[in-house]
Design a protein around this motif. Sequence first.
Motif, mmCIF file in Angstrom:
data_model
loop_
_atom_site.group_PDB
_atom_site.id
_atom_site.type_symbol
_atom_site.label_atom_id
_atom_site.label_comp_id
_atom_site.label_asym_id
_atom_site.label_seq_id
_atom_site.Cartn_x
_atom_site.Cartn_y
_atom_site.Cartn_z
ATOM 1 N N VAL A 13 14.634 -2.858 -6.878
ATOM 2 C CA VAL A 13 13.104 -2.387 -6.311
ATOM 3 C C VAL A 13 13.199 -1.045 -5.749
ATOM 4 O O VAL A 13 12.273 -0.191 -6.056
ATOM 5 C CB VAL A 13 12.728 -3.499 -5.271
ATOM 6 C CG1 VAL A 13 11.311 -3.004 -4.721
ATOM 7 C CG2 VAL A 13 12.588 -4.830 -5.768
ATOM 8 N N ARG A 16 12.767 1.394 -8.732
ATOM 9 C CA ARG A 16 11.439 1.520 -9.315
ATOM 10 C C ARG A 16 10.799 2.236 -8.415
ATOM 11 O O ARG A 16 9.927 3.040 -8.500
ATOM 12 C CB ARG A 16 10.864 0.112 -9.226
ATOM 13 C CG ARG A 16 11.923 -0.566 -10.614
ATOM 14 C CD ARG A 16 11.079 -1.956 -10.492
ATOM 15 N NE ARG A 16 9.697 -2.340 -10.889
ATOM 16 C CZ ARG A 16 9.109 -3.191 -11.045
ATOM 17 N NH1 ARG A 16 9.806 -4.524 -10.881
ATOM 18 N NH2 ARG A 16 8.220 -3.358 -11.559
ATOM 19 N N ILE A 17 11.007 2.109 -6.993
ATOM 20 C CA ILE A 17 10.111 2.967 -6.107
ATOM 21 C C ILE A 17 10.276 4.319 -6.082
ATOM 22 O O ILE A 17 9.533 5.030 -5.943
ATOM 23 C CB ILE A 17 10.146 2.256 -4.496
ATOM 24 C CG1 ILE A 17 9.576 0.956 -4.528
ATOM 25 C CG2 ILE A 17 9.785 3.123 -3.457
ATOM 26 C CD1 ILE A 17 9.759 0.161 -3.156
ATOM 27 N N LEU A 20 8.777 5.769 -8.906
ATOM 28 C CA LEU A 20 7.229 5.971 -8.639
ATOM 29 C C LEU A 20 6.908 7.158 -7.782
ATOM 30 O O LEU A 20 6.066 7.990 -8.215
ATOM 31 C CB LEU A 20 6.597 4.760 -7.977
ATOM 32 C CG LEU A 20 6.330 3.627 -8.859
ATOM 33 C CD1 LEU A 20 6.220 2.370 -8.118
ATOM 34 C CD2 LEU A 20 5.480 3.845 -9.723
ATOM 35 N N GLU A 29 2.569 1.559 -12.585
ATOM 36 C CA GLU A 29 3.046 0.516 -11.590
ATOM 37 C C GLU A 29 2.061 0.784 -10.213
ATOM 38 O O GLU A 29 2.024 2.010 -9.823
ATOM 39 C CB GLU A 29 4.337 0.428 -11.296
ATOM 40 C CG GLU A 29 5.045 -0.062 -12.574
ATOM 41 C CD GLU A 29 6.575 -0.269 -12.246
ATOM 42 O OE1 GLU A 29 7.008 -1.379 -12.187
ATOM 43 O OE2 GLU A 29 7.316 0.496 -11.750
ATOM 44 N N SER A 30 1.755 -0.191 -9.512
ATOM 45 C CA SER A 30 1.197 0.167 -8.307
ATOM 46 C C SER A 30 1.772 -0.914 -7.377
ATOM 47 O O SER A 30 2.618 -1.882 -7.462
ATOM 48 C CB SER A 30 -0.402 -0.564 -8.278
ATOM 49 O OG SER A 30 -0.480 -2.013 -8.605
ATOM 50 N N LEU A 31 1.723 -0.431 -6.035
ATOM 51 C CA LEU A 31 2.376 -0.917 -4.747
ATOM 52 C C LEU A 31 1.446 -1.549 -4.192
ATOM 53 O O LEU A 31 0.153 -1.191 -3.561
ATOM 54 C CB LEU A 31 3.284 -0.039 -3.758
ATOM 55 C CG LEU A 31 4.435 0.860 -4.750
ATOM 56 C CD1 LEU A 31 5.060 1.830 -3.820
ATOM 57 C CD2 LEU A 31 5.627 -0.095 -4.839
ATOM 58 N N ASP A 32 1.996 -2.683 -3.663
ATOM 59 C CA ASP A 32 0.877 -3.676 -2.490
ATOM 60 C C ASP A 32 1.759 -4.363 -1.588
ATOM 61 O O ASP A 32 2.707 -5.092 -1.964
ATOM 62 C CB ASP A 32 -0.087 -4.280 -3.082
ATOM 63 C CG ASP A 32 -1.204 -5.101 -2.384
ATOM 64 O OD1 ASP A 32 -1.652 -4.495 -1.253
ATOM 65 O OD2 ASP A 32 -1.735 -6.122 -2.762
ATOM 66 N N PHE A 44 5.142 -8.740 -1.214
ATOM 67 C CA PHE A 44 5.314 -7.395 -1.944
ATOM 68 C C PHE A 44 5.268 -7.183 -3.184
ATOM 69 O O PHE A 44 5.803 -8.069 -4.097
ATOM 70 C CB PHE A 44 6.595 -6.721 -1.338
ATOM 71 C CG PHE A 44 6.785 -5.302 -1.882
ATOM 72 C CD1 PHE A 44 6.305 -4.451 -1.032
ATOM 73 C CD2 PHE A 44 7.812 -5.111 -2.728
ATOM 74 C CE1 PHE A 44 6.409 -2.995 -1.555
ATOM 75 C CE2 PHE A 44 7.886 -3.853 -3.083
ATOM 76 C CZ PHE A 44 7.250 -2.871 -2.656
ATOM 77 N N ILE A 46 4.888 -4.970 -6.797
ATOM 78 C CA ILE A 46 5.213 -3.641 -7.470
ATOM 79 C C ILE A 46 5.087 -3.991 -9.064
ATOM 80 O O ILE A 46 5.655 -4.879 -9.722
ATOM 81 C CB ILE A 46 6.598 -3.166 -7.109
ATOM 82 C CG1 ILE A 46 6.767 -2.038 -7.933
ATOM 83 C CG2 ILE A 46 7.736 -4.267 -7.383
ATOM 84 C CD1 ILE A 46 8.054 -1.145 -7.502
ATOM 85 N N GLY A 47 3.957 -3.391 -9.417
ATOM 86 C CA GLY A 47 3.542 -3.457 -11.005
ATOM 87 C C GLY A 47 3.023 -4.907 -10.827
ATOM 88 O O GLY A 47 2.158 -5.623 -10.402
#
Length: 197
Positions: A13, A16-17, A20, A29-32, A44, A46-47
């Motif tokens: 992860v 990937r962050i 980004l 990809e979005s983060l939440d 959490f 991611i995508g």
Amino acid sequence: MEEQFILRVPPSVAERIDRLLNESALDDESLDLSFSEDGRNGTFVIGEDHFSASLLDLPGIVESYKTYDDSVLIKTADVGQMIMVREEGDPAPEVVEYRHGLTPPMRDARRRRFRREPDLNPELVRRVERDLLNIMNGGTAENIDILLCWLFANTQEEVGDESARNSRKKAVTAAKPSGTNAGEPERSESDESDDSM
């Protein structure tokens, strides 16, 4: 006003962050991050991937600094909690305090660097407190042997070697035979000095 937090994620992860943040287009990809009602467990995202997350207390405070000129550091925050993202198979932590700090020297910090809580039996403490209050009010102790053992143990810990030496001196003085002058009172040093005049 800045808001800062520590986000600890698995290595896959983290890559990937990092990608980004380095790319200008964040459309792929979005983060939440969302938490449940208890405020300690959450998700959490991611995508399209969902990971379990937990909010954990750190064993100490972590100070955060920033610099504008690479020579002067300005403190910006004190961080006392961390959001830990887990892989799918990892179990959720049972405690709310994380055992380790953020760096290798702070590994198992709670056990190695902080004073342990005393091992006290609550029932024994209540009995001793009740007996002490009884004695202070002019009564007697119900469990005098327990009270004396508890008082002796705590006195030795607090006062240390000095009191042990003094109690041994008193015991030796009390155990001395009085000798041939049993009828005469003992003379102090001041009495002896008066005779010399």
